[in-house]
Scaffold this motif. Structure first.
Motif, PDB file in Angstrom:
ATOM      1  N   ILE A  30       0.719  -1.262   0.016  1.00 37.94           N
ATOM      2  CA  ILE A  30      -0.055   0.254  -0.192  1.00 37.94           C
ATOM      3  C   ILE A  30       0.775   1.531   0.433  1.00 37.94           C
ATOM      4  CG2 ILE A  30      -1.446   1.312   1.377  1.00 37.94           C
ATOM      5  CD1 ILE A  30      -2.749  -1.196   2.522  1.00 37.94           C
ATOM      6  N   LYS A  57      -6.948   4.387   5.629  1.00 36.84           N
ATOM      7  CA  LYS A  57      -7.984   4.081   4.595  1.00 36.84           C
ATOM      8  C   LYS A  57      -7.212   2.650   4.023  1.00 36.84           C
ATOM      9  CE  LYS A  57     -11.291   5.030   1.312  1.00 36.84           C
ATOM     10  NZ  LYS A  57     -11.495   5.541   0.238  1.00 36.84           N
ATOM     11  N   ARG A  58      -6.283   2.802   3.328  1.00 40.91           N
ATOM     12  CA  ARG A  58      -6.189   1.205   2.867  1.00 40.91           C
ATOM     13  C   ARG A  58      -5.949   0.424   4.231  1.00 40.91           C
ATOM     14  NH1 ARG A  58      -3.496   2.942  -2.898  1.00 40.91           N
ATOM     15  NH2 ARG A  58      -3.132   0.509  -2.553  1.00 40.91           N
ATOM     16  N   GLN A  61      -9.293  -0.994   5.890  1.00 40.92           N
ATOM     17  CA  GLN A  61      -9.941  -1.647   4.208  1.00 40.92           C
ATOM     18  C   GLN A  61      -9.597  -3.314   4.842  1.00 40.92           C
ATOM     19  OE1 GLN A  61      -9.534  -0.035   0.820  1.00 40.92           O
ATOM     20  NE2 GLN A  61     -11.431   1.514   0.934  1.00 40.92           N
ATOM     21  N   TYR A  62      -8.402  -2.924   4.988  1.00 41.99           N
ATOM     22  CA  TYR A  62      -7.319  -4.236   4.379  1.00 41.99           C
ATOM     23  C   TYR A  62      -8.465  -5.062   6.675  1.00 41.99           C
ATOM     24  CZ  TYR A  62      -4.247  -8.420   4.503  1.00 41.99           C
ATOM     25  OH  TYR A  62      -3.884  -9.472   4.716  1.00 41.99           O
ATOM     26  N   LEU A 111     -12.329  -6.566  -0.392  1.00 37.16           N
ATOM     27  CA  LEU A 111     -11.467  -5.711   0.429  1.00 37.16           C
ATOM     28  C   LEU A 111     -10.363  -5.921   0.758  1.00 37.16           C
ATOM     29  CD1 LEU A 111     -13.576  -5.132   3.678  1.00 37.16           C
ATOM     30  CD2 LEU A 111     -13.102  -3.096   1.592  1.00 37.16           C
ATOM     31  N   SER A 115      -7.754  -2.604  -1.560  1.00 36.75           N
ATOM     32  CA  SER A 115      -6.902  -2.020  -0.020  1.00 36.75           C
ATOM     33  C   SER A 115      -5.429  -2.687  -0.831  1.00 36.75           C
ATOM     34  CB  SER A 115      -6.537  -3.079   1.318  1.00 36.75           C
ATOM     35  OG  SER A 115      -6.555  -4.060   1.331  1.00 36.75           O
ATOM     36  N   THR A 120     -10.294  -0.080  -6.793  1.00 31.64           N
ATOM     37  CA  THR A 120     -11.649   1.170  -6.538  1.00 31.64           C
ATOM     38  C   THR A 120     -12.247   0.390  -7.414  1.00 31.64           C
ATOM     39  OG1 THR A 120     -10.075   2.901  -7.533  1.00 31.64           O
ATOM     40  CG2 THR A 120      -9.742   2.642  -4.854  1.00 31.64           C
TER      41      THR A 120
END
Length: 157
Positions: A30, A57-58, A61-62, A111, A115, A120
Motif C-alpha cells: 500500500i 484508509k486502505r 479496509q484490509y 476489500l 486495499s 477501486t
C-alpha cells in the motif's frame, strides 16, 4: 454436510489468521502504491502510524476484511455444530453456509484487492458480498429455529 461446514469454518479461521499475518507485507504494498516508493522505510512497524490518510484508509479496509473473514469462520463453526446435533435443517444449514462463504469471498476478498492492489473499480462488489452474508445469517437463524435435538433427554437418562 455438517462436517463439511465445520471444515469450511476451520479453513476460514486459518486463512483469516494468514491474511492478518500478511498485513505487514500488504502495508508495504500500500505504501509503495500510494507514495511510489519502492520499499518501506527501515524500522516501519505495524504499530507505526500510517504515513498519510490514503494509506490509513486502505489499511483499515484490509483490517475490516480480515475481521469479517474471521467472524464468519467462527459462524461457520457454530453453524456446523448446530447442524451436527440437529435432526432438522441440514439442507437449509448448508445453503446458509454457502451464502456465508460466498458473501465472505465477495466482501473480504474484494476489500483485500481494493486495499492491497488499489483496485477501486471493484468497490461496488463489497455491498453485494455484505448482502449475501446477511442472507446467510438469516438462513442460519431459520436453521436454529428448526433445531430439533438428535437425542431426546429421556434417552440420556
Amino acid at each position: 454436510m455438517a462436517k463439511f461446514v465445520l471444515f469450511l469454518g476451520v479453513l476460514f479461521g486459518a486463512t483469516a489468521v494468514v491474511a492478518g499475518a500478511m498485513e505487514h507485507a500488504v502495508r508495504g504494498m500500500i505504501v509503495s502504491d500510494v507514495s511510489g516508493a519502492d520499499a518501506m522505510v527501515a524500522g516501519d512497524e505495524l504499530s507505526d502510524p500510517a504515513p498519510n490518510a490514503e494509506v490509513a484508509k486502505r489499511l483499515s479496509q484490509y483490517e475490516t476484511g480480515v475481521k469479517y473473514h474471521m467472524y464468519h469462520g467462527l459462524a461457520l463453526i457454530g453453524l456446523g455444530v448446530v447442524m451436527a446435533i440437529s435432526a432438522r435443517g441440514q439442507v437449509l444449514g448448508f445453503v446458509a453456509a454457502l451464502s456465508l462463504v460466498l458473501g465472505v469471498a465477495l466482501f473480504s476478498g474484494t476489500l483485500y484487492l481494493i486495499s492491497a492492489l488499489g483496485m477501486t473499480q471493484l468497490t461496488m462488489i463489497v455491498p453485494v458480498g455484505g448482502s449475501i452474508m446477511i442472507l446467510g445469517w438469516i438462513l442460519f437463524l431459520i436453521t436454529v429455529l428448526l433445531f430439533e435435538p438428535l437425542v431426546d433427554r429421556e434417552d440420556l437418562e
